[in-house]
Design a protein around this motif. Structure first.
Motif, PDB file in Angstrom:
ATOM      1  N   ALA A   8      79.524  64.760 -10.569  1.00  0.00           N
ATOM      2  CA  ALA A   8      80.005  65.889 -11.381  1.00  0.00           C
ATOM      3  C   ALA A   8      80.543  65.398 -12.719  1.00  0.00           C
ATOM      4  O   ALA A   8      80.297  66.016 -13.761  1.00  0.00           O
ATOM      5  N   GLU A  62      77.621  73.207 -10.695  1.00  0.00           N
ATOM      6  CA  GLU A  62      77.729  73.471  -9.258  1.00  0.00           C
ATOM      7  C   GLU A  62      76.337  73.599  -8.635  1.00  0.00           C
ATOM      8  O   GLU A  62      76.103  73.104  -7.524  1.00  0.00           O
ATOM      9  N   GLN A  63      75.403  74.239  -9.326  1.00  0.00           N
ATOM     10  CA  GLN A  63      74.028  74.354  -8.828  1.00  0.00           C
ATOM     11  C   GLN A  63      73.383  72.978  -8.741  1.00  0.00           C
ATOM     12  O   GLN A  63      72.672  72.669  -7.778  1.00  0.00           O
ATOM     13  N   TYR A  88      84.179  73.134 -12.541  1.00  0.00           N
ATOM     14  CA  TYR A  88      82.871  72.866 -13.116  1.00  0.00           C
ATOM     15  C   TYR A  88      82.127  74.170 -13.334  1.00  0.00           C
ATOM     16  O   TYR A  88      82.337  75.147 -12.638  1.00  0.00           O
ATOM     17  N   ASP A 132      79.053  66.437 -16.254  1.00  0.00           N
ATOM     18  CA  ASP A 132      79.959  67.207 -17.108  1.00  0.00           C
ATOM     19  C   ASP A 132      80.278  66.481 -18.419  1.00  0.00           C
ATOM     20  O   ASP A 132      81.217  66.821 -19.109  1.00  0.00           O
ATOM     21  N   LEU A 147      74.939  70.112  -8.366  1.00  0.00           N
ATOM     22  CA  LEU A 147      75.590  69.393  -7.266  1.00  0.00           C
ATOM     23  C   LEU A 147      75.037  69.846  -5.920  1.00  0.00           C
ATOM     24  O   LEU A 147      74.821  69.030  -5.016  1.00  0.00           O
ATOM     25  N   ALA A 148      74.791  71.140  -5.789  1.00  0.00           N
ATOM     26  CA  ALA A 148      74.210  71.661  -4.548  1.00  0.00           C
ATOM     27  C   ALA A 148      72.797  71.114  -4.357  1.00  0.00           C
ATOM     28  O   ALA A 148      72.416  70.733  -3.241  1.00  0.00           O
ATOM     29  N   SER A 158      86.353  74.828  -8.749  1.00  0.00           N
ATOM     30  CA  SER A 158      86.319  73.368  -8.820  1.00  0.00           C
ATOM     31  C   SER A 158      86.537  72.872 -10.243  1.00  0.00           C
ATOM     32  O   SER A 158      86.737  71.689 -10.459  1.00  0.00           O
ATOM     33  N   ASP A 205      84.097  77.718 -12.073  1.00  0.00           N
ATOM     34  CA  ASP A 205      84.536  78.180 -10.771  1.00  0.00           C
ATOM     35  C   ASP A 205      85.816  77.455 -10.372  1.00  0.00           C
ATOM     36  O   ASP A 205      86.416  76.757 -11.173  1.00  0.00           O
ATOM     37  N   PRO A 230      79.071  76.932 -13.389  1.00  0.00           N
ATOM     38  CA  PRO A 230      78.099  77.303 -12.344  1.00  0.00           C
ATOM     39  C   PRO A 230      76.830  76.446 -12.396  1.00  0.00           C
ATOM     40  O   PRO A 230      76.266  76.117 -11.356  1.00  0.00           O
ATOM     41  N   ARG A 265      80.110  62.864  -4.941  1.00  0.00           N
ATOM     42  CA  ARG A 265      79.891  64.175  -5.555  1.00  0.00           C
ATOM     43  C   ARG A 265      80.761  64.313  -6.799  1.00  0.00           C
ATOM     44  O   ARG A 265      80.303  64.807  -7.828  1.00  0.00           O
TER      45      ARG A 265
END
Length: 162
Positions: A37, A11-12, A6, A41, A14-15, A4, A2, A8, A33
């Protein structure tokens, strides 16, 4: 990827980490954060200085205390683990939805278990409740109240052993 940079999946994760911190009334700041990440990653456990080098791509003035404070927070929240043998960090939520304590509850690991490949450096986290219970039961029998434990077993992963 996406906007950012990173995936998806990350991102999930991180959420999910942000929701965990919200429930605990702690702050997953933008720096924390970003460090999380970076850990998520990374395919192999990352040292603090590896992470610092990568962090400096976006935060030129980042210094060792910056990364260590972020890592300490992430460890306290159970979002990452430190593999002592390697003095490196792995994401606790990078392995998907198997970490029920992060997806649904607020407790952190009490018996982290890692298999470390001596040949390729891969680290596999186990979540064997029987092992954790056995350690806790044995400790309590001698009057010790365990708060956390880490078991690190060195050997060869399936790919290297083949």
């Amino acid at each position: 990827m996406d906007s950012s940079g990173y995936s998806p999946e990350i991102e999930q994760q991180l959420a999910a980490a942000a929701r965990i911190c919200d429930r605990r009334e702690t702050r997953l700041t933008s720096l924390r954060r970003q460090v999380l990440a970076l850990v998520l990653d990374t395919e192999r456990p990352a040292t603090a200085y590896d992470l610092l080098d990568r962090l400096r791509e976006h935060h030129k003035g980042a210094a060792p205390p910056t990364i260590y404070r972020a890592l300490d927070f992430l460890l306290e929240q159970g979002l990452i683990h430190k593999v002592e043998r390697l003095s490196a960090y792995v994401g606790c939520i990078q392995h998907g939805h198997g970490h029920k304590h992060l997806a649904e509850g607020d407790s952190v690991h009490h018996a982290a278990q890692f298999l470390i490949c001596r040949q390729c450096g891969a680290v596999l986290e186990l979540e064997d409740a029987v092992i954790g219970s056995a350690i806790g039961d044995a400790a309590r029998r001698v009057g010790f109240r365990p708060l956390a434990s880490t078991i690190e077993i060195e050997g060869l992963c399936a790919r290297c052993a083949a």
